[in-house]
Design a protein around this motif. Structure first.
Motif, PDB file in Angstrom:
ATOM      1  N   ARG A 200      16.830  37.602 -25.312  1.00  0.00           N
ATOM      2  CA  ARG A 200      16.476  38.204 -24.198  1.00  0.00           C
ATOM      3  C   ARG A 200      17.244  39.387 -24.045  1.00  0.00           C
ATOM      4  N   ASP A 204      15.455  43.302 -23.478  1.00  0.00           N
ATOM      5  CA  ASP A 204      15.921  44.098 -22.381  1.00  0.00           C
ATOM      6  C   ASP A 204      16.259  45.241 -22.590  1.00  0.00           C
ATOM      7  N   GLY A 239      11.615  36.917 -28.729  1.00  0.00           N
ATOM      8  CA  GLY A 239      11.267  37.020 -27.220  1.00  0.00           C
ATOM      9  C   GLY A 239      10.432  36.001 -26.677  1.00  0.00           C
ATOM     10  N   TRP A 243      11.816  33.026 -24.005  1.00  0.00           N
ATOM     11  CA  TRP A 243      10.966  32.898 -22.840  1.00  0.00           C
ATOM     12  C   TRP A 243      10.511  31.327 -22.757  1.00  0.00           C
TER      13      TRP A 243
END
Ligand code: HEM
Ligand code: SF4
Ligand code: FES
Lengths: 249, 234
Positions: A200, A204, A239, A243
């Protein structure tokens, strides 16, 4: 060998920059790109000019400091080879070299050929490291890693942080660099304890500083560490996994 | 520019992440590819005669009747595809602009990745083709002079298609569109391995093969129609 060298000159990050043309008369074919820049700088200094600023350290492909763009290609015409290991003899008799910094909006030019790669550091700070207590040496003995896993992880760990992948990308993406970190650390038992959090954080950070990956594949062509193009897919693999699980590991 | 201003500049507006947009591109792109594959399969019925083709078109208009109203299945497909199209096109525009901005003043030149580089342009050409195609064979507005709309118990899709492609310009448009589709699909389907996070060596190889087989299958299957019409076989 007589060479025409067009080199990028830029006083400061704020300066617009310009091309400067030089003739180098005795450029022997065994010279590396950096040797050529040294020769050019001797010539410029002898004429009372200001030498071209460029970065280097190891000159053997280990440190990642030296990348410049030669005739449009990051590091130079030889695929998967850092600028310091590119020699004039393998330039197919080119008589005109245009040497400029690695280009990308994320890498502001500090001076001449020197760029600021802090954006890559930001990715490492965000998640390209191991931030857990990994115990003592004897704990390592208790966590055996299979040979194939260790080798694959090491292949992804070979990145020298040169930034050529970003400069090769028409979109200014850093997926090869970021994906190499993610793929490397996801395979090892202790770093994997923060696999989700790391994914994450890196995704980001990529969003903030770099462009989207369109699978041009140019990054892997210039990568001196031979990072496989599969690394770009590790960004989405990690990713999506993070999630889906919504957890730190 | 310091990193803090860069951050606040990008996070101050509501922003759909590049990660999400790329995934949306891949999912909607696959939806089109699968639709186009089924559509191509339907087109091949032309080789089994006008009745087979028209019968299939007629069935499409009445599929699942009376569970669905007439044209119900078609309208579901139209709505799903239209939503997917909007998502695909808007996401591609945003990503294109983000890529340009992240690259900055000095464009990357001197690579030969033309399939990847031309994705926005092949995409726009397909959009133009799609508009023409619907005006031509669904609505008949740009159709051949002989165009006849489907009635409640009959379809003239075969005659309409043959008449349309018999016009040199329209036929050429179909031919060209299929070549453009080939390029767009080969790169798009291969690229979706990145978005779906496929990292395994064998998986990626297999994915590449699937991308080529599907793209070539769809385009070659469709291409047999204009070629069949021109050679008088259809
Ligand atoms: C040369 C190849 C093609 C031929 C011969 C062809 C033929 C046709 C025909 C005859 C129809 C009307 C069916 C009916 O309503 O009775 C149709 C509809 C349609 N085609 Fe194609 N087509 C081709 C390629 C494509 C491609 C490549 C796409 C997009 C990927 C596409 C998208 C559509 C769509 C979206 C419709 C439905 C329009 C609607 O009903 O609202 N076609 N096609
Ligand atoms: S992935 Fe390769 S090209 Fe990119 S920074 Fe690392 S060594 Fe350089
Ligand atoms: S100077 Fe260290 S990699 Fe080139």
């Amino acid at each position: 060998m007589k060479l025409t060298v067009e080199v990028w000159r830029q006083e400061s990050p704020a300066d617009a920059g310009r091309w400067e043309r030089h003739e180098v008369d005795d450029a022997a074919s065994h010279l590396s790109l950096l040797d050529l820049l040294d020769l050019l700088n001797d010539q410029i200094a002898a004429a009372g000019g200001e030498p071209v600023a460029y970065e280097s350290d190891c000159r053997e492909g280990a440190c990642g400091a030296c990348g410049v763009t030669v005739n449009g290609v990051p590091h130079g015409p030889v695929p998967r080879t850092p600028s310091c290991r590119q020699h004039l003899r393998s330039f197919d008799g080119a008589t005109r070299l245009r040497i400029e910094p690695l280009r990308s909006a994320a890498f502001p030019v500090v001076r001449d050929l020197v760029i600021d790669r802090s954006a890559l550091d930001a990715l490492v700070t965000a998640g390209g490291h191991v931030a857990i207590n990994s115990g003592t040496a004897s704990d390592a003995e208790a966590l055996p890693i299979g040979h194939d896993d260790a080798e694959t992880a090491l292949d992804f760990a070979a990145c020298i942080g040169c930034g050529a992948c970003v400069a090769a990308c028409p979109n200014g993406a850093a997926h090869l660099f970021a994906g190499a970190k993610l793929a490397h650390l996801a395979m090892l038992p202790q770093p994997a304890l923060e696999r989700g959090r790391r994914a994450r954080a890196i995704v980001d950070e990529l969003e903030q500083r770099f462009g989207p990956c369109s699978t041009y594949g140019e990054c892997a062509e210039v990568c001196p560490a031979g990072i496989s193009l599969a690394a770009v897919a590790a960004v989405h693999r990690e990713g999506i996994r993070a999630w889906w699980r919504g957890r730190d590991d | 520019m310091t990193s803090t201003t860069l951050r606040s500049a990008t996070t101050s507006r509501a922003r759909v992440s590049t990660f999400t947009l790329k995934l949306a591109m891949a999912v909607t792109g696959w939806l089109f590819a699968l639709f186009a594959a089924v559509h191509m399969y339907g087109n091949l019925k032309a080789w089994f005669g006008a009745d087979a083709y028209n019968g299939y078109a007629h069935w499409l208009h009445n599929a699942l009747y009376p569970l669905l109203p007439r044209d119900g299945l078609l309208w579901i497909m139209r709505i799903v595809l239209a939503v997917a199209l909007v998502v695909h096109v808007v996401a591609s525009l945003v990503l294109y602009l983000r890529g340009r901005r992240a690259r900055g003043r000095f464009r990357r030149r001197g690579h030969n990745r033309w399939a990847a580089a031309t994705m926005p342009w092949t995409g726009l050409l397909l959009l133009a083709f799609l508009t023409f195609h619907i005006l031509d064979l669904t609505l008949g507005i740009a159709g051949a002079a002989e165009y006849r709309a489907a009635t409640a118990d009959e379809s003239f899709a075969y005659q309409n298609t043959v008449a349309s492609m018999g016009r040199p310009l329209a036929g050429a448009a179909y031919l060209l569109a299929m070549l453009v589709l080939l390029v767009h699909l080969v790169h798009g389907l291969w690229s979706s391995a990145t978005e779906f996070g496929l990292t395994g060596r064998r998986t990626r190889k297999a994915w590449k093969v699937i991308a080529y087989v599907l793209a070539i299958g769809i385009t070659v299957g469709n291409l047999t129609l204009p070629i069949g019409v021109w050679t008088g076989l259809l």
